[in-house]
Design an enzyme around this catalytic site. Structure first.
Site, mmCIF file in Angstrom:
data_model
loop_
_atom_site.group_PDB
_atom_site.id
_atom_site.type_symbol
_atom_site.label_atom_id
_atom_site.label_comp_id
_atom_site.label_asym_id
_atom_site.label_seq_id
_atom_site.Cartn_x
_atom_site.Cartn_y
_atom_site.Cartn_z
ATOM 1 N N HIS A 99 -12.633 91.565 1.640
ATOM 2 C CA HIS A 99 -13.066 90.967 2.871
ATOM 3 C C HIS A 99 -13.149 89.307 2.573
ATOM 4 C CE1 HIS A 99 -16.158 92.226 -0.050
ATOM 5 N NE2 HIS A 99 -16.845 90.872 0.223
ATOM 6 N N HIS A 101 -14.745 85.945 3.421
ATOM 7 C CA HIS A 101 -15.796 85.209 4.041
ATOM 8 C C HIS A 101 -15.650 83.884 4.729
ATOM 9 C CE1 HIS A 101 -19.114 87.422 1.351
ATOM 10 N NE2 HIS A 101 -18.023 87.449 1.018
#
Ligand code: 5GP
Ligand code: ZN
Length: 142
Positions: A99, A101
């Site tokens: 992921h 950010h």
């Protein structure tokens, strides 16, 4: 992946504050933000490491994350944003679905990266650069 929290979010099995979705990526608000609006951009396909994400998806993640960063700046009193990706536990990765950010930042937001600045001994910098460069060339041509 059945026991992955982010796969469950993509599948709608766990609720999320979704802000964007297309055929390759999904973006939603981080539940414990550094600043409000802190967003996670994830590939829809499960990958633990960013290194295995196909180029098209990785490119889409970066593009969408940058667009969200720009929008976040306009949305509130933010001046800037950080893009951050932790790849592996020692780097701080807690959720093992890669992921990116997007962290909106203000000059006075009170958050600081604890970023140390080591000094290379004489000759070490070029030695490391040459080693990485040679290995990278091998990998890319494989
Ligand atoms: P990492 O430390 O792995 O880079 O970041 C994982 C991030 O996922 C953390 O910032 C954490 O707050 C966020 N997170 C973990 N579980 C959930 C969840 O169930 N929902 C949402 N929206 N964010 C989560
Ligand atoms: Zn997953």
């Amino acid at each position: 992946m059945s026991d992955c929290i982010f796969c469950k979010i993509i599948a709608g099995e766990i609720p999320s504050a979704k802000i964007y979705e297309d055929e390759l990526v999904y973006a939603f608000l981080d539940i414990s933000p550094i600043n409000f609006g802190h967003t996670l951009v994830i590939p829809k396909e499960h990958h633990q490491s960013a290194a295995t994400i196909p180029e098209e998806t990785a490119g889409r993640m970066f593009r969408i994350a940058s667009r969200i960063g720009i929008l976040l700046k306009r949305l509130d009193e933010f001046d800037a944003y950080n893009l951050h990706l932790a790849d592996g536990s020692a780097a701080g990765q807690v959720v093992m679905h890669a992921h990116l950010h997007v962290i909106p930042r203000g000059a006075e937001d009170g958050f600081r990266w604890n970023w140390r600045q080591l000094k290379y001994p004489e000759g070490k910098m070029m030695e490391i650069a040459e080693e990485i460069s040679a290995k990278l060339k091998e990998k890319i041509t494989q």
